[in-house]
Enzyme design. Structure first.
Site, PDB file in Angstrom:
ATOM      1  N   GLY A  10       0.831  -1.214   0.000  1.00 20.18           N
ATOM      2  CA  GLY A  10       0.000   0.000   0.000  1.00 20.18           C
ATOM      3  C   GLY A  10       0.857   1.251   0.000  1.00 20.18           C
ATOM      4  O   GLY A  10       1.840   1.329   0.730  1.00 20.18           O
ATOM      5  N   ARG A  71       1.185  -5.008  -5.156  1.00 14.72           N
ATOM      6  CA  ARG A  71       1.217  -6.158  -4.245  1.00 14.72           C
ATOM      7  C   ARG A  71       1.467  -7.345  -5.155  1.00 14.72           C
ATOM      8  O   ARG A  71       0.574  -7.772  -5.886  1.00 14.72           O
ATOM      9  CB  ARG A  71      -0.121  -6.307  -3.519  1.00 14.72           C
ATOM     10  CG  ARG A  71      -0.491  -5.114  -2.627  1.00 14.72           C
ATOM     11  CD  ARG A  71      -1.646  -5.456  -1.727  1.00 14.72           C
ATOM     12  NE  ARG A  71      -2.243  -4.300  -1.083  1.00 14.72           N
ATOM     13  CZ  ARG A  71      -1.782  -3.718   0.028  1.00 14.72           C
ATOM     14  NH1 ARG A  71      -0.689  -4.168   0.592  1.00 14.72           N
ATOM     15  NH2 ARG A  71      -2.405  -2.683   0.547  1.00 14.72           N
ATOM     16  N   SER A  72       2.697  -7.855  -5.124  1.00 19.17           N
ATOM     17  CA  SER A  72       3.087  -8.865  -6.117  1.00 19.17           C
ATOM     18  C   SER A  72       2.829 -10.287  -5.627  1.00 19.17           C
ATOM     19  O   SER A  72       3.384 -10.713  -4.616  1.00 19.17           O
ATOM     20  CB  SER A  72       4.574  -8.697  -6.461  1.00 19.17           C
ATOM     21  OG  SER A  72       4.982  -9.715  -7.331  1.00 19.17           O
ATOM     22  N   ASP A 102       4.528  -4.529   6.258  1.00 19.85           N
ATOM     23  CA  ASP A 102       4.759  -5.871   6.769  1.00 19.85           C
ATOM     24  C   ASP A 102       4.932  -6.943   5.678  1.00 19.85           C
ATOM     25  O   ASP A 102       5.918  -7.686   5.676  1.00 19.85           O
ATOM     26  CB  ASP A 102       3.491  -6.202   7.587  1.00 19.85           C
ATOM     27  CG  ASP A 102       3.827  -7.097   8.730  1.00 19.85           C
ATOM     28  OD1 ASP A 102       4.982  -7.050   9.177  1.00 19.85           O
ATOM     29  OD2 ASP A 102       2.933  -7.855   9.149  1.00 19.85           O
ATOM     30  N   THR A 125       3.630   2.585   5.975  1.00 17.13           N
ATOM     31  CA  THR A 125       2.259   2.079   5.928  1.00 17.13           C
ATOM     32  C   THR A 125       1.411   2.876   6.901  1.00 17.13           C
ATOM     33  O   THR A 125       1.831   3.106   8.034  1.00 17.13           O
ATOM     34  CB  THR A 125       2.161   0.581   6.305  1.00 17.13           C
ATOM     35  OG1 THR A 125       0.773   0.262   6.562  1.00 17.13           O
ATOM     36  CG2 THR A 125       2.959   0.200   7.532  1.00 17.13           C
ATOM     37  N   ILE A 126       0.234   3.267   6.439  1.00 20.16           N
ATOM     38  CA  ILE A 126      -0.625   4.045   7.343  1.00 20.16           C
ATOM     39  C   ILE A 126      -1.108   3.190   8.514  1.00 20.16           C
ATOM     40  O   ILE A 126      -1.586   3.713   9.511  1.00 20.16           O
ATOM     41  CB  ILE A 126      -1.827   4.688   6.619  1.00 20.16           C
ATOM     42  CG1 ILE A 126      -2.794   3.623   6.085  1.00 20.16           C
ATOM     43  CG2 ILE A 126      -1.356   5.616   5.509  1.00 20.16           C
ATOM     44  CD1 ILE A 126      -4.159   4.196   5.723  1.00 20.16           C
ATOM     45  N   ASP A 127      -0.978   1.850   8.416  1.00 25.81           N
ATOM     46  CA  ASP A 127      -1.452   0.981   9.504  1.00 25.81           C
ATOM     47  C   ASP A 127      -0.580   1.080  10.766  1.00 25.81           C
ATOM     48  O   ASP A 127      -1.020   0.728  11.853  1.00 25.81           O
ATOM     49  CB  ASP A 127      -1.478  -0.484   9.043  1.00 25.81           C
ATOM     50  CG  ASP A 127      -2.619  -0.766   8.079  1.00 25.81           C
ATOM     51  OD1 ASP A 127      -3.342   0.190   7.724  1.00 25.81           O
ATOM     52  OD2 ASP A 127      -2.784  -1.929   7.674  1.00 25.81           O
ATOM     53  N   ASP A 129       1.942  -0.755  11.774  1.00 27.96           N
ATOM     54  CA  ASP A 129       1.923  -2.078  12.408  1.00 27.96           C
ATOM     55  C   ASP A 129       3.222  -2.853  12.228  1.00 27.96           C
ATOM     56  O   ASP A 129       3.226  -4.073  12.168  1.00 27.96           O
ATOM     57  CB  ASP A 129       0.750  -2.902  11.855  1.00 27.96           C
ATOM     58  CG  ASP A 129       0.865  -3.118  10.353  1.00 27.96           C
ATOM     59  OD1 ASP A 129       1.731  -2.483   9.708  1.00 27.96           O
ATOM     60  OD2 ASP A 129       0.105  -3.937   9.808  1.00 27.96           O
ATOM     61  N   ARG A 154     -18.737  15.042  13.450  1.00 27.20           N
ATOM     62  CA  ARG A 154     -19.258  15.523  14.740  1.00 27.20           C
ATOM     63  C   ARG A 154     -20.213  16.704  14.542  1.00 27.20           C
ATOM     64  O   ARG A 154     -21.201  16.825  15.260  1.00 27.20           O
ATOM     65  CB  ARG A 154     -18.118  15.951  15.655  1.00 27.20           C
ATOM     66  CG  ARG A 154     -17.786  14.878  16.662  1.00 27.20           C
ATOM     67  CD  ARG A 154     -17.354  15.440  17.995  1.00 27.20           C
ATOM     68  NE  ARG A 154     -16.704  14.390  18.762  1.00 27.20           N
ATOM     69  CZ  ARG A 154     -17.335  13.605  19.613  1.00 27.20           C
ATOM     70  NH1 ARG A 154     -18.623  13.750  19.839  1.00 27.20           N
ATOM     71  NH2 ARG A 154     -16.667  12.683  20.278  1.00 27.20           N
ATOM     72  N   ARG A 171      -5.576  -3.052   8.520  1.00 23.10           N
ATOM     73  CA  ARG A 171      -5.908  -4.427   8.122  1.00 23.10           C
ATOM     74  C   ARG A 171      -5.951  -5.381   9.321  1.00 23.10           C
ATOM     75  O   ARG A 171      -6.876  -6.154   9.483  1.00 23.10           O
ATOM     76  CB  ARG A 171      -4.886  -4.922   7.106  1.00 23.10           C
ATOM     77  CG  ARG A 171      -5.297  -6.204   6.404  1.00 23.10           C
ATOM     78  CD  ARG A 171      -4.122  -6.872   5.732  1.00 23.10           C
ATOM     79  NE  ARG A 171      -3.549  -6.076   4.670  1.00 23.10           N
ATOM     80  CZ  ARG A 171      -3.967  -6.076   3.408  1.00 23.10           C
ATOM     81  NH1 ARG A 171      -4.966  -6.840   3.071  1.00 23.10           N
ATOM     82  NH2 ARG A 171      -3.375  -5.332   2.506  1.00 23.10           N
ATOM     83  N   ARG A 243     -25.886   6.058  11.659  1.00 25.05           N
ATOM     84  CA  ARG A 243     -25.364   6.196  10.292  1.00 25.05           C
ATOM     85  C   ARG A 243     -23.929   5.677  10.264  1.00 25.05           C
ATOM     86  O   ARG A 243     -23.204   5.812  11.249  1.00 25.05           O
ATOM     87  CB  ARG A 243     -25.340   7.673   9.859  1.00 25.05           C
ATOM     88  CG  ARG A 243     -26.725   8.290   9.732  1.00 25.05           C
ATOM     89  CD  ARG A 243     -27.440   7.772   8.484  1.00 25.05           C
ATOM     90  NE  ARG A 243     -28.708   8.448   8.259  1.00 25.05           N
ATOM     91  CZ  ARG A 243     -29.877   8.046   8.727  1.00 25.05           C
ATOM     92  NH1 ARG A 243     -29.957   6.954   9.482  1.00 25.05           N
ATOM     93  NH2 ARG A 243     -30.981   8.720   8.472  1.00 25.05           N
TER      94      ARG A 243
END
Ligand code: F6P
Length: 319
Positions: A10, A71-72, A102, A125-127, A129, A154, A171, A243
């Site tokens: 990603g 992503r291979s 990762d 990675t924005i995760d 992790d 809000r 993820r 919502r």
């Protein structure tokens, strides 16, 4: 000496500033930088080009990555890894910088166990992790995108008697969810790392609703796979019209923040400096307790990132 840079997995805001710094810094050090396009797929297909300063001019402020990513699946087959290795050899590339997460580092670990490589991975990675580092490129930008969305949600939530459920990315990791819950004051936070057992929360929120609370903000990490369950709980058990907003890939876009640009520069310099004086060394650049360092790829991929305990505690998510 020839260096190459590629992105894998990603994309993350901060990749472009890292690519720019890489090209400028490698030239400054008297070596030659190459760009590998389309990630590991491009490495297999020899999409490799010698970089010029003009390739990377005017890119600092853009999200995504100018050299693209992938992503291979093919890279998990030995024959394609061999092809990738011979492509590097053909260009005389002996030093590699990989911006990825990762899954990409796992692929690189397999690659480096089979062929003589010399690479440094930069956690991107924005995760957020990756084991061993407190920070991965892109996280600050993603959190600011989420903060902006939550502030807006809000506004509308407070104008109605409604609950809002916002699903954020991650993820397998709840980092984006817990940080965005803290900074937005969300009433509910659901992450994959902690079981969703809302008995006490149900009682507290119902009491609050009876005493005048007129809206609820719930943040659910994608990786928990609890979006539907939490929606039903808000509607049926708490009894509030609900919502749902799934923020999705907008979280991966946007101009990298000042912090992501600076982190990209520092990670890249650490990576190139290490490669300049080392051979056959496969590491991940990390940022831990305010300091930059390098970790063995094996240690990074064989351990699992843990959410900071004090964040979980702040959200009452610890047992
Ligand atoms: O890059 C990390 C991430 O954005 C995860 O948060 C998400 O689960 C996944 O990538 C989405 O992947 P893709 O863009 O391939 O759908």
């Amino acid at each position: 000496m020839s260096f190459a840079i590629m992105c894998s997995g990603g994309d993350a805001p901060g990749m472009n500033p890292a690519i720019k710094k890489f090209v400028d810094y490698v030239y400054k050090k008297g070596s030659t930088p190459y760009l590998i396009y389309d990630g590991l797929e491009g490495l297999i297909d020899k999409k490799i080009k010698k970089a010029t300063h003009s390739d990377v001019s005017g890119i600092l402020h853009n999200g995504g990555t100018i050299i693209r990513s992938s992503r291979s699946k093919r890279f998990f087959e030995h024959s394609y890894r061999m092809q990738a290795y011979y492509n590097l050899k053909e260009f005389g590339i002996t030093k590699l910088v990989v911006l990825g997460g990762d899954g990409s580092f796992r692929a690189m670990q397999i690659f480096s166990s089979e062929f003589e490589l010399n690479f440094v991975g930069i956690p991107s990675t924005i995760d957020n992790d990756i084991y061993g580092t407190d920070y991965c490129l892109g996280v600050d930008t993603a959190l600011n995108v989420i903060r902006d969305a939550l502030d807006k949600i809000r506004d509308t939530a407070s104008s109605f008697s409604r609950a809002f459920l916002v699903e954020v990315m991650g993820r397998d990791c709840g980092y984006l969810a817990i940080v965005s819950s803290m900074i937005s004051g969300a009433e509910v936070c659901v992450v994959p790392e902690v079981a969703f057992e809302p008995k006490e929360l149900t009682k507290r929120l119902k009491d609050e609703v009876q005493n005048g609370r007129n809206y609820i903000l719930a943040i659910v990490a994608e990786g928990s796979k609890k979006t539907t369950e939490v929606f039903n709980w808000l509607q049926d058990d708490i009894g509030m019209e609900t919502r749902v907003s799934i923020l999705g890939h907008i979280q991966r876009g946007g101009n990298p923040t000042v912090y992501d640009r600076l982190m990209a520069f520092d990670f890249t310099i650490i990576a190139v400096d290490h490669l300049l004086v080392n051979n056959n060394s496969n590491k991940i650049a990390v940022y831990k307790k305010g300091e930059f360092g390098l970790m063995e790829i094996e240690d990074v991929v064989s351990n699992k990132y843990q959410l900071p305990k004090h964040y979980l505690d702040a959200l009452n998510l610890l047992d």
